[in-house]
Scaffold this motif. Structure first.
Motif, short mmCIF file in Angstrom:
data_model
loop_
_atom_site.label_atom_id
_atom_site.label_comp_id
_atom_site.label_asym_id
_atom_site.label_seq_id
_atom_site.Cartn_x
_atom_site.Cartn_y
_atom_site.Cartn_z
N PRO A 237 30.71 41.63 43.14
CA PRO A 237 31.57 42.81 43.05
C PRO A 237 32.87 42.74 43.85
CG PRO A 237 29.81 43.21 44.61
CD PRO A 237 29.57 41.84 44.04
N LEU A 238 33.08 41.64 44.60
CA LEU A 238 34.29 41.51 45.42
C LEU A 238 34.87 40.11 45.30
CD1 LEU A 238 32.90 43.34 48.56
CD2 LEU A 238 35.00 44.04 47.38
N VAL A 239 36.19 40.03 45.18
CA VAL A 239 36.86 38.74 45.09
C VAL A 239 38.22 38.84 45.78
CG1 VAL A 239 37.97 39.25 42.86
CG2 VAL A 239 37.57 36.86 43.53
N ILE A 240 38.61 37.78 46.45
CA ILE A 240 39.95 37.75 47.03
C ILE A 240 40.96 37.44 45.93
CG2 ILE A 240 39.79 35.30 47.68
CD1 ILE A 240 41.67 38.07 49.61
N SER A 241 42.00 38.26 45.85
CA SER A 241 43.02 38.06 44.82
C SER A 241 44.31 38.73 45.30
CB SER A 241 42.55 38.63 43.48
OG SER A 241 43.43 38.26 42.44
N TYR A 242 44.96 39.48 44.40
CA TYR A 242 46.23 40.12 44.70
C TYR A 242 46.17 41.61 44.39
CZ TYR A 242 47.83 35.26 44.44
OH TYR A 242 47.97 33.91 44.63
N THR A 243 46.99 42.40 45.06
CA THR A 243 47.03 43.83 44.77
C THR A 243 47.47 44.09 43.32
OG1 THR A 243 49.32 43.96 45.60
CG2 THR A 243 47.55 44.47 47.16
N THR A 244 48.15 43.13 42.73
CA THR A 244 48.66 43.28 41.37
C THR A 244 47.63 42.93 40.29
OG1 THR A 244 49.65 41.09 41.74
CG2 THR A 244 51.11 42.99 41.88
N SER A 245 46.51 42.33 40.67
CA SER A 245 45.54 41.84 39.68
C SER A 245 44.98 42.93 38.76
CB SER A 245 44.40 41.12 40.39
OG SER A 245 44.86 39.95 41.04
N PRO A 246 44.64 44.14 39.25
CA PRO A 246 44.08 45.15 38.34
C PRO A 246 45.04 45.58 37.23
CG PRO A 246 43.58 45.71 40.62
CD PRO A 246 44.58 44.58 40.66
N ALA A 247 46.34 45.40 37.43
CA ALA A 247 47.31 45.82 36.42
C ALA A 247 47.07 45.14 35.08
CB ALA A 247 48.73 45.53 36.92
N TYR A 248 46.63 43.91 35.13
CA TYR A 248 46.35 43.17 33.88
C TYR A 248 45.31 43.90 33.03
CZ TYR A 248 44.29 39.64 30.81
OH TYR A 248 43.79 38.97 29.72
N HIS A 249 44.22 44.31 33.67
CA HIS A 249 43.12 44.93 32.94
C HIS A 249 43.50 46.32 32.44
CE1 HIS A 249 40.50 41.65 34.24
NE2 HIS A 249 41.09 41.77 35.43
N VAL A 250 44.36 47.01 33.18
CA VAL A 250 44.85 48.31 32.74
C VAL A 250 45.80 48.16 31.57
CG1 VAL A 250 46.21 50.33 33.41
CG2 VAL A 250 44.55 49.36 35.02
N GLU A 251 46.70 47.19 31.66
CA GLU A 251 47.70 46.96 30.61
C GLU A 251 47.06 46.72 29.25
OE1 GLU A 251 51.39 46.45 28.76
OE2 GLU A 251 51.01 47.12 30.81
N TYR A 252 46.00 45.94 29.24
CA TYR A 252 45.38 45.58 27.96
C TYR A 252 44.15 46.42 27.64
CZ TYR A 252 48.68 41.80 27.96
OH TYR A 252 49.85 41.08 27.95
N GLY A 253 44.00 47.52 28.36
CA GLY A 253 42.96 48.47 28.05
C GLY A 253 41.55 47.94 28.20
N GLU A 254 41.39 46.87 28.97
CA GLU A 254 40.06 46.28 29.15
C GLU A 254 39.18 47.19 30.00
OE1 GLU A 254 40.28 42.35 30.67
OE2 GLU A 254 41.10 41.50 28.83
N THR A 255 39.73 47.58 31.16
CA THR A 255 38.96 48.42 32.07
C THR A 255 39.85 48.88 33.22
OG1 THR A 255 37.00 48.52 33.50
CG2 THR A 255 38.21 46.45 33.46
#
Length: 353
Positions: A237-255
């Motif tokens: 449930p946790l991964v190191i990444s970037y603050t910008t990473s969730p934007a991808y999933h929102v943009e394409y309506g994935e989740t």
């Protein structure tokens, strides 16, 4: 019957063979020189760029950038995947006596000192640098040209059965046993960024922190691509990444279940750069590509392909970036101390019982 060849005929045959062999050698040399010259001329029309895997993926910026660049250029842009960003630097360092690449992409602020020490970069100050905020520049010489940036952060699956951590220390709690995906700091810039984060927060006690964190690490992936893929497939449930990473999933309506966690203690940030390889085969083409990479046209590609912030302030961000919070406090560390800390952590992880 056995015919005995006269000595004079033997001499004439030797002379003929020698003459023909000489002609053959001349033809071989001429052919080699011609092919070599043709290959050299062809190479002058190519710009070879080393980059990391996700940059070159079908959803990454490379395919779009290549198309846009070649529409306005006489050069053929050739991207080559070299694992993760740290491997881009390693490969170029190994090849420095006879460089194969013209441009390196992905060396960041945490790898910058190592890159300078390796002496593989040729400084170049692009005329487009004036459009980039000063705090994002690597140095005044243009040793590296910044093209994107973001804060490192943990991405949390809000639909998981573990509570949302509020700090780095929270991550050492037993409830997160085998629940955290990290990346190897020797090969991955997010992996190195997380070490920098812990070093900035805990200083001399950083290795002790990692020892406490160790039971909660599910895996240390070799690169971001692999690590984030494990996260999105539900391995942790946790991964190191970037603050910008969730934007991808929102943009394409994935989740919208993935959330970038902002800790009050602050976050390190990553500025990614592109650099020209010293003694490269096509320095003029390399300069043209660097100019293009920080042009408004190329910078507009970054948000929806690279999923990082563009370095140019004049780029309009898409609505999905409302899911990409910026840290309230930026952290940084000394590069040499960071290198030593990475070695200490790796040694501890490999030898801890």
């Amino acid at each position: 019957l056995i015919r005995i060849i006269p000595a004079e005929e033997v001499k004439m045959n030797k002379k003929l063979i020698s003459f023909l062999f000489s002609i053959f050698l001349v033809l071989v040399v001429v052919s080699f020189v011609g092919c070599n010259k043709e290959a050299t001329e062809l190479r002058k029309k190519q710009i070879v760029v080393y980059a990391y895997d996700s940059f070159l993926s079908e959803w990454g910026p490379a395919p779009v950038l290549e198309k846009l660049f070649e529409e306005h250029s006489d050069y053929d842009l050739i991207f080559q995947s070299v694992g993760d960003a740290a491997q881009v630097l390693s490969k170029a360092t190994v090849e420095r006596a006879n460089p194969k690449a013209d441009v390196l992409i992905g060396i960041d602020n945490n790898l910058f000192e190592k890159a300078k020490y390796s002496n593989i970069l040729e400084p170049y100050v692009s005329h487009n640098l004036k459009e980039i905020p000063e705090h994002l520049l690597f140095d005044e010489k243009g040793t590296l040209t910044p093209f994107d940036w973001s804060n490192f952060a943990f991405i949390y699956n809000t639909q998981s059965d573990v509570p949302e951590p509020k700090s780095l220390m929270d991550l050492t709690k037993e409830v997160y046993n085998k629940k955290i995906i990290l990346m190897d700091p020797r090969t991955s810039t997010p992996g190195l960024g997380f070490v920098a984060w812990t070093l900035a927060q805990f200083g001399d006690a950083t290795v002790n922190y990692w020892y406490a964190l160790r039971p909660n690490i599910l895996t240390m992936a070799p690169g971001w691509d692999t690590g984030f893929g494990l996260f999105t497939s539900g391995e942790a449930p946790l991964v190191i990444s970037y603050t910008t990473s969730p934007a991808y999933h929102v943009e394409y309506g994935e989740t919208d279940k993935f959330k970038a966690l902002i800790f009050d203690e602050g976050h390190p940030y990553q500025v990614e750069g592109a650099g020209i390889v010293k003694r490269c085969k096509n320095p003029e083409g390399a300069k043209e590509f660097i100019d293009f990479l920080i042009s408004e046209e190329a910078q507009s590609v970054i948000p929806l392909t690279q999923w990082m912030y563009p370095v140019a302030d004049n780029v309009l961000l898409p609505e999905s970036y409302k899911a990409a919070p910026k840290a309230k406090k930026n952290l940084s560390v000394d590069a040499q101390t960071l290198d030593r800390t990475v070695n200490d952590i790796v040694f501890m992880l490999n030898n801890a019982e």
